[in-house]
Design a protein around this motif. Structure first.
Motif, short mmCIF file in Angstrom:
data_model
loop_
_atom_site.label_atom_id
_atom_site.label_comp_id
_atom_site.label_asym_id
_atom_site.label_seq_id
_atom_site.Cartn_x
_atom_site.Cartn_y
_atom_site.Cartn_z
N ILE A 130 0.84 -1.20 0.00
CA ILE A 130 0.00 0.00 0.00
C ILE A 130 0.88 1.25 0.00
N GLY A 131 1.93 1.24 0.81
CA GLY A 131 2.86 2.36 0.83
C GLY A 131 3.52 2.58 -0.52
N ASN A 189 0.95 4.09 -2.81
CA ASN A 189 0.79 5.51 -2.47
C ASN A 189 1.96 6.32 -3.01
N LYS A 199 1.34 6.84 -6.66
CA LYS A 199 0.34 7.89 -6.83
C LYS A 199 0.97 9.27 -6.65
#
Length: 129
Positions: A60-61, A64, A67
């Protein structure tokens, strides 16, 4: 992530007048054969849970980070490198969970006489080839 199937959507939208335990069992059985999510009968170890949670958080990191890199209009090669790292992290989580599935769920079902679980296992393995 849970996938909804047409059968599951139909089950959820259809009004039910039966409230007996057998109706609940039948509904549960229908969802299982439709490919819906099952409840794992053997709990995962705390060690495996922690390891997978850490790996998911790392992925997830990384996503992110991808992104943010896109928002900052960073160089495509750098974004792709970071995206590749996230893909590798997710693939490793899948490998860990597939091994756990084979060692617990599949073995348990075969011991119960459910040889059909082998077809399910082969389908899962093909997804990762």
């Amino acid at each position: 992530m849970k996938k909804n199937t047409d059968t599951e959507a139909a089950d959820m939208s259809a009004p039910t007048t039966e409230t007996s335990d057998s109706a609940v069992d039948a509904s549960s059985s229908n969802r299982q054969t439709a490919g819906c999510c099952h409840q794992k009968s053997t709990p995962r170890s705390a060690e495996l849970q922690n390891d997978v949670q850490k790996r998911i958080n790392k992925a997830i990191g990384q996503l992110n980070g991808v992104k943010a890199m896109l928002d900052e209009n960073r160089y495509c090669g750098d974004v792709l490198t970071q995206l590749s790292a996230a893909e590798s992290a997710v693939r490793r989580i899948s490998e860990i969970l597939l091994a756990e599935h084979m060692q617990t769920c599949v073995v348990e079902e075969i011991r119960k006489g459910n040889d059909e679980v082998v077809d399910e296992a082969m389908t899962l393995i093909r997804r990762f080839m």
